[in-house]
Design a protein around this motif. Structure first.
Motif, PDB file in Angstrom:
ATOM      1  N   GLY A   8       0.859  -1.187   0.000  1.00 16.12           N
ATOM      2  CA  GLY A   8       0.000   0.000   0.000  1.00 16.12           C
ATOM      3  C   GLY A   8       0.884   1.222   0.000  1.00 16.12           C
ATOM      4  O   GLY A   8       2.113   1.124   0.157  1.00 16.12           O
ATOM      5  N   ILE A   9       0.288   2.381  -0.156  1.00 20.54           N
ATOM      6  CA  ILE A   9       1.094   3.618  -0.204  1.00 20.54           C
ATOM      7  C   ILE A   9       0.307   4.753   0.440  1.00 20.54           C
ATOM      8  O   ILE A   9      -0.922   4.651   0.577  1.00 20.54           O
ATOM      9  N   GLY A  10       1.004   5.796   0.850  1.00 18.78           N
ATOM     10  CA  GLY A  10       0.329   6.935   1.501  1.00 18.78           C
ATOM     11  C   GLY A  10      -0.340   6.470   2.784  1.00 18.78           C
ATOM     12  O   GLY A  10       0.253   5.751   3.593  1.00 18.78           O
ATOM     13  N   GLY A  11      -1.587   6.828   2.954  1.00 14.08           N
ATOM     14  CA  GLY A  11      -2.307   6.467   4.166  1.00 14.08           C
ATOM     15  C   GLY A  11      -2.492   4.962   4.322  1.00 14.08           C
ATOM     16  O   GLY A  11      -2.773   4.484   5.428  1.00 14.08           O
ATOM     17  N   SER A  12      -2.345   4.218   3.254  1.00 13.92           N
ATOM     18  CA  SER A  12      -2.500   2.769   3.334  1.00 13.92           C
ATOM     19  C   SER A  12      -1.170   2.087   3.658  1.00 13.92           C
ATOM     20  O   SER A  12      -1.040   0.863   3.520  1.00 13.92           O
ATOM     21  N   ASP A  13      -0.209   2.883   4.050  1.00 16.98           N
ATOM     22  CA  ASP A  13       1.118   2.362   4.389  1.00 16.98           C
ATOM     23  C   ASP A  13       1.686   3.052   5.631  1.00 16.98           C
ATOM     24  O   ASP A  13       2.151   2.400   6.572  1.00 16.98           O
ATOM     25  N   ILE A  69      -3.275  -6.421   0.085  1.00 16.47           N
ATOM     26  CA  ILE A  69      -3.317  -5.298  -0.862  1.00 16.47           C
ATOM     27  C   ILE A  69      -4.180  -4.226  -0.194  1.00 16.47           C
ATOM     28  O   ILE A  69      -5.390  -4.380  -0.068  1.00 16.47           O
ATOM     29  N   SER A  70      -3.502  -3.188   0.244  1.00 20.41           N
ATOM     30  CA  SER A  70      -4.165  -2.179   1.048  1.00 20.41           C
ATOM     31  C   SER A  70      -4.357  -0.930   0.203  1.00 20.41           C
ATOM     32  O   SER A  70      -3.417  -0.188  -0.048  1.00 20.41           O
ATOM     33  N   SER A  71      -5.572  -0.735  -0.249  1.00 21.75           N
ATOM     34  CA  SER A  71      -5.849   0.436  -1.094  1.00 21.75           C
ATOM     35  C   SER A  71      -7.336   0.734  -1.003  1.00 21.75           C
ATOM     36  O   SER A  71      -8.155  -0.036  -1.493  1.00 21.75           O
ATOM     37  N   LYS A  72      -7.649   1.852  -0.388  1.00 20.79           N
ATOM     38  CA  LYS A  72      -9.062   2.214  -0.233  1.00 20.79           C
ATOM     39  C   LYS A  72      -9.751   2.224  -1.602  1.00 20.79           C
ATOM     40  O   LYS A  72     -10.851   1.724  -1.759  1.00 20.79           O
ATOM     41  N   SER A  73      -9.047   2.764  -2.585  1.00 17.97           N
ATOM     42  CA  SER A  73      -9.654   2.894  -3.920  1.00 17.97           C
ATOM     43  C   SER A  73      -9.432   1.656  -4.791  1.00 17.97           C
ATOM     44  O   SER A  73     -10.130   1.453  -5.772  1.00 17.97           O
ATOM     45  N   PHE A  74      -8.452   0.872  -4.491  1.00 21.13           N
ATOM     46  CA  PHE A  74      -7.949  -0.216  -5.350  1.00 21.13           C
ATOM     47  C   PHE A  74      -7.660   0.331  -6.748  1.00 21.13           C
ATOM     48  O   PHE A  74      -7.840  -0.349  -7.756  1.00 21.13           O
ATOM     49  N   GLY A  98      -7.738   8.478   3.932  1.00 23.24           N
ATOM     50  CA  GLY A  98      -6.535   7.644   3.896  1.00 23.24           C
ATOM     51  C   GLY A  98      -5.570   7.916   5.036  1.00 23.24           C
ATOM     52  O   GLY A  98      -5.125   7.010   5.732  1.00 23.24           O
ATOM     53  N   ARG A  99      -5.241   9.184   5.257  1.00 27.33           N
ATOM     54  CA  ARG A  99      -4.211   9.495   6.272  1.00 27.33           C
ATOM     55  C   ARG A  99      -4.750   9.431   7.692  1.00 27.33           C
ATOM     56  O   ARG A  99      -4.011   9.673   8.643  1.00 27.33           O
ATOM     57  N   PHE A 100      -6.036   9.133   7.828  1.00 23.68           N
ATOM     58  CA  PHE A 100      -6.647   8.994   9.154  1.00 23.68           C
ATOM     59  C   PHE A 100      -7.131   7.554   9.363  1.00 23.68           C
ATOM     60  O   PHE A 100      -8.004   7.311  10.189  1.00 23.68           O
ATOM     61  N   MET A 115       0.991  17.911   5.387  1.00 28.52           N
ATOM     62  CA  MET A 115       1.189  18.523   4.067  1.00 28.52           C
ATOM     63  C   MET A 115       0.094  18.119   3.081  1.00 28.52           C
ATOM     64  O   MET A 115      -0.269  18.894   2.211  1.00 28.52           O
ATOM     65  N   GLU A 116      -0.431  16.894   3.210  1.00 27.14           N
ATOM     66  CA  GLU A 116      -1.535  16.522   2.316  1.00 27.14           C
ATOM     67  C   GLU A 116      -2.851  17.121   2.831  1.00 27.14           C
ATOM     68  O   GLU A 116      -3.785  17.315   2.066  1.00 27.14           O
ATOM     69  N   SER A 117      -2.926  17.402   4.122  1.00 28.95           N
ATOM     70  CA  SER A 117      -4.173  17.949   4.665  1.00 28.95           C
ATOM     71  C   SER A 117      -4.253  19.456   4.480  1.00 28.95           C
ATOM     72  O   SER A 117      -5.234  19.977   3.951  1.00 28.95           O
ATOM     73  N   GLY A 144      -4.683  18.047  -5.137  1.00 30.21           N
ATOM     74  CA  GLY A 144      -3.389  18.397  -5.726  1.00 30.21           C
ATOM     75  C   GLY A 144      -2.642  17.165  -6.204  1.00 30.21           C
ATOM     76  O   GLY A 144      -2.024  17.167  -7.273  1.00 30.21           O
ATOM     77  N   VAL A 145      -2.728  16.094  -5.416  1.00 29.05           N
ATOM     78  CA  VAL A 145      -1.983  14.881  -5.737  1.00 29.05           C
ATOM     79  C   VAL A 145      -2.412  14.330  -7.106  1.00 29.05           C
ATOM     80  O   VAL A 145      -1.614  13.733  -7.831  1.00 29.05           O
ATOM     81  N   GLU A 146      -3.664  14.581  -7.459  1.00 22.78           N
ATOM     82  CA  GLU A 146      -4.202  14.033  -8.706  1.00 22.78           C
ATOM     83  C   GLU A 146      -3.474  14.576  -9.933  1.00 22.78           C
ATOM     84  O   GLU A 146      -3.338  13.889 -10.938  1.00 22.78           O
TER      85      GLU A 146
HETATM   86  O1  F6P Z   1      -1.942   9.845  -3.594  1.00 18.06           O
HETATM   87  C1  F6P Z   1      -2.512  10.266  -2.401  1.00 18.06           C
HETATM   88  C2  F6P Z   1      -3.446   9.280  -1.863  1.00 18.06           C
HETATM   89  O2  F6P Z   1      -4.663   9.503  -2.467  1.00 18.06           O
HETATM   90  C3  F6P Z   1      -3.522   9.389  -0.359  1.00 18.06           C
HETATM   91  O3  F6P Z   1      -4.390  10.340   0.091  1.00 18.06           O
HETATM   92  C4  F6P Z   1      -3.878   7.992   0.031  1.00 18.06           C
HETATM   93  O4  F6P Z   1      -3.602   7.759   1.369  1.00 18.06           O
HETATM   94  C5  F6P Z   1      -3.017   7.205  -0.920  1.00 18.06           C
HETATM   95  O5  F6P Z   1      -3.044   7.936  -2.115  1.00 18.06           O
HETATM   96  C6  F6P Z   1      -3.414   5.776  -1.133  1.00 18.06           C
HETATM   97  O6  F6P Z   1      -4.696   5.655  -1.646  1.00 18.06           O
HETATM   98  P1  F6P Z   1      -5.403   4.229  -1.746  1.00 18.06           P
HETATM   99  O7  F6P Z   1      -5.581   3.718  -0.361  1.00 18.06           O
HETATM  100  O8  F6P Z   1      -6.718   4.483  -2.419  1.00 18.06           O
HETATM  101  O9  F6P Z   1      -4.502   3.337  -2.554  1.00 18.06           O
END
Ligand code: F6P
Length: 552
Positions: A159-164, A213-218, A275-277, A360-362, A512-514
């Motif tokens: 996973g990455i970001g909040g999922s890591d 596989i940790s991804s809120k959005s997959f 994600g970050r929470f 910084m992301e918030s 912004g990340v988008e």
């Molecule tokens: O790219 C930023 C971000 O959207 C974060 O906010 C989020 O934590 C991370 O990507 C991972 O997202 P996901 O859990 O959907 O893979």
């Protein structure tokens, strides 16, 4: 079912610089700016006690923040508290805890506190963690087998970001190396750089490995690419039924199932947990596996204690309110654009990275609730590293560089043992030395003590001077355990809410990340030629390197 978009019902919004307290704060800043920090202790002898706050009045479950090394005095603090009142922070907090849709650009609540039982859940979808808890317990009990019947002993979170960042930090901080060696070992992989996964797989046995596989959005490119690579590795390791080696934490149950995760092993989280929470939700599965349910519940209890404090303590004694306000004071009134996070604990070495995303992301944004641009600086640049290691690297700049940097020292006191005592002494010594600095006279004294001739003393003394005046907050914890880590993370979560509310920012989206993700997709589609000349050329040069590297 995902909640439908319901627009935020805005309050009449006044940008902070138009609030009366802002003007008073400007005057305080002009008054305090020329004062060396250390002299504030002369005019306010009781400031060490007066500018400290504790989570509780007594007891070993506590957290104490000493703000007395900040360039602030009673009068300036009183205006900051007035600013919070004028900005109607009380209303914001009530709306936050009531599950109101404060994430107004995405039409969602930000009710992560509900995951630790501190407020009602806006809806129940994804809020029940009994399934990931049962799965973690089964893994810990050695009941989960791979496709060849071997017990799973190694769990790799992809996973990455909040999922890591949250689970990675918490596992590192709380996993006891002396734990039962039969418990599953937990690793993390975030980067799309093949080396990170390869490094973890180098010590892995495919038959005994399970990937989460940790991804809120997959839908996150890095995570999906690593998941594909993991599946290929399992297959090359002879695990034909790769479904036995995967679980997922995601709200995209169909996408995860389509990838090959068994539907009963796809654990959702609520849409109202960003994600970050999200470490408190099913995203905390690696932590549940590493430390077990009882310790995980203690982690939630620590965060809940902070939530309750935040929701009920008057602003005059409220830890996240002070932390947020003093951060805002540094950024907007003392023009300090950088915050160094300095945890004095090896187990907190990932804390700066976690905080970077959180802050910084918030609040790394400029568009306000009413759509206008912010006229004042918002989130600082957050960086840092674990002490004492950083003392032998970047602290030099803090002592003798040209910038003022705000410092947050996190100090878990821990055992009464020589090295642990030295660690704590170092933290407190650094906070003091960076505040006091070293004057020219003190530098001369120190050179005289070395017995140097007068001319050498005069030549070298300026090089030994340190301006000091680095403002610091010291957060003291009795020890680094699940309860105190939970409290610490919740403290910073609420800090960024306090600041976002006053600045008028939505801390809960990340549009912004988008932009960067879109550009990566353009380049991946081979459309570099349509971009600026620098990018188009660099893409071509990279292609050249690639082809040269693969020449037979
Ligand atoms: O790219 C930023 C971000 O959207 C974060 O906010 C989020 O934590 C991370 O990507 C991972 O997202 P996901 O859990 O959907 O893979």
């Amino acid at each position: 079912m995902a909640t439908d978009f319901i627009p935020f019902v805005p309050l009449p919004f006044v940008p902070p610089q138009h609030l009366p307290a802002w003007v008073a704060l400007g005057a305080h800043a002009r008054r305090l700016a020329p004062r060396p920090l250390a002299t504030l202790f002369t005019t306010e002898p009781a400031r060490a006690e007066r500018l400290s706050l504790a989570l509780s009045d007594s007891g070993v479950r506590n957290l104490i923040a000493d703000f007395s090394k900040q360039k602030i005095d009673a009068a300036a603090l009183s205006s900051l508290l007035q600013l919070a009142r004028e900005a109607r922070l009380d209303v914001g907090m009530r709306r936050l805890f009531a599950g109101d849709r404060l994430n107004f650009t995405e039409g969602r609540a930000a009710a992560h506190m509900a995951m630790r039982g501190a407020c009602p859940a806006p809806d129940t979808q994804g809020a029940d963690t009994s399934a990931p808890r049962a799965f973690a317990a089964a893994l810990r009990a050695g009941e989960i087998k791979g496709s060849s019947g071997k017990t799973i002993r190694h769990v790799i979170n992809i996973g990455i970001g909040g999922s890591d960042l949250g689970p990675r930090l918490a596992v590192d901080a709380l996993k006891d190396p002396a734990d039962d060696p039969h418990l599953p070992h937990v690793d993390f992989v975030a980067n799309i750089d093949p080396r990170e996964l390869a490094a973890v797989l180098a010590h892995a046995d495919a038959a005994a490995t399970l990937f989460i596989i940790s991804s809120k959005s997959f839908g996150t490119a890095e995570t999906l690419a690593n998941a594909e690579a993991a599946r290929a590795w399992l297959q090359s390791g002879g695990q034909t039924d790769s479904g036995a080696h995967f679980a997922a934490v995601s709200n995209a149950v169909d996408a995860a199932s389509h990838f090959g995760v068994r539907p009963e092993r796809v654990f959702p989280l609520p849409e109202w947990v960003g994600g970050r929470f999200s470490v408190w939700s099913a995203i905390g599965l690696p932590l549940l596996i590493a430390i077990g349910e009882a310790a995980f519940d203690d982690f939630l209890a620590g965060a809940r204690a902070l939530d309750e404090h935040f929701a009920t303590a008057p602003f005059e004694r409220n830890l996240p309110v002070w932390l947020g306000l003093i951060g805002l004071w540094n950024t907007d009134f003392l023009a300090i654009d950088s915050l160094a996070m300095l945890p004095y604990a090896h187990g907190l070495r990932h804390f700066p990275a976690w905080l970077q995303q959180l802050e910084m992301e918030s609040n790394g944004k400029r568009t306000l609730r009413d759509g206008s641009p912010s006229a004042v600086p918002t989130a600082p640049i957050v960086w840092g590293g674990a002490g004492t290691v950083g003392q032998h690297a970047f602290h030099q700049l803090l002592y003798q560089g040209t910038r003022t940097v705000a410092l947050d020292f996190i100090v878990p006191v821990g055992a009464d043992e020589p090295r642990q005592r030295a660690l704590v002494d170092n933290a407190l010594a650094q906070a003091a030395a960076l505040m006091v600095g070293r004057s020219l006279d003190a530098a001369r004294d120190s050179l005289h003590r070395r017995g140097l001739p007068e001319a050498e003393v005069e030549r070298l003394a300026p090089h030994l001077c340190s301006a000091g005046n680095q403002p610091g907050t010291t957060i003291l914890l009795p020890r680094l355990d699940a309860f105190h880590l939970g409290a610490l993370l919740a403290l910073y979560e609420h800090k960024i809410f306090v600041q976002g509310w006053i600045w008028g920012i939505n801390p809960f989206d990340q549009y912004g990340v988008e932009l960067g993700k879109d550009m990566a997709r353009v380049l991946a589609a081979g459309k570099a030629g349509e971009q600026d000349a620098s990018t188009a050329r660099l893409v071509k040069l990279a292609q050249g390197f690639r082809q040269a590297a693969f020449k037979p």
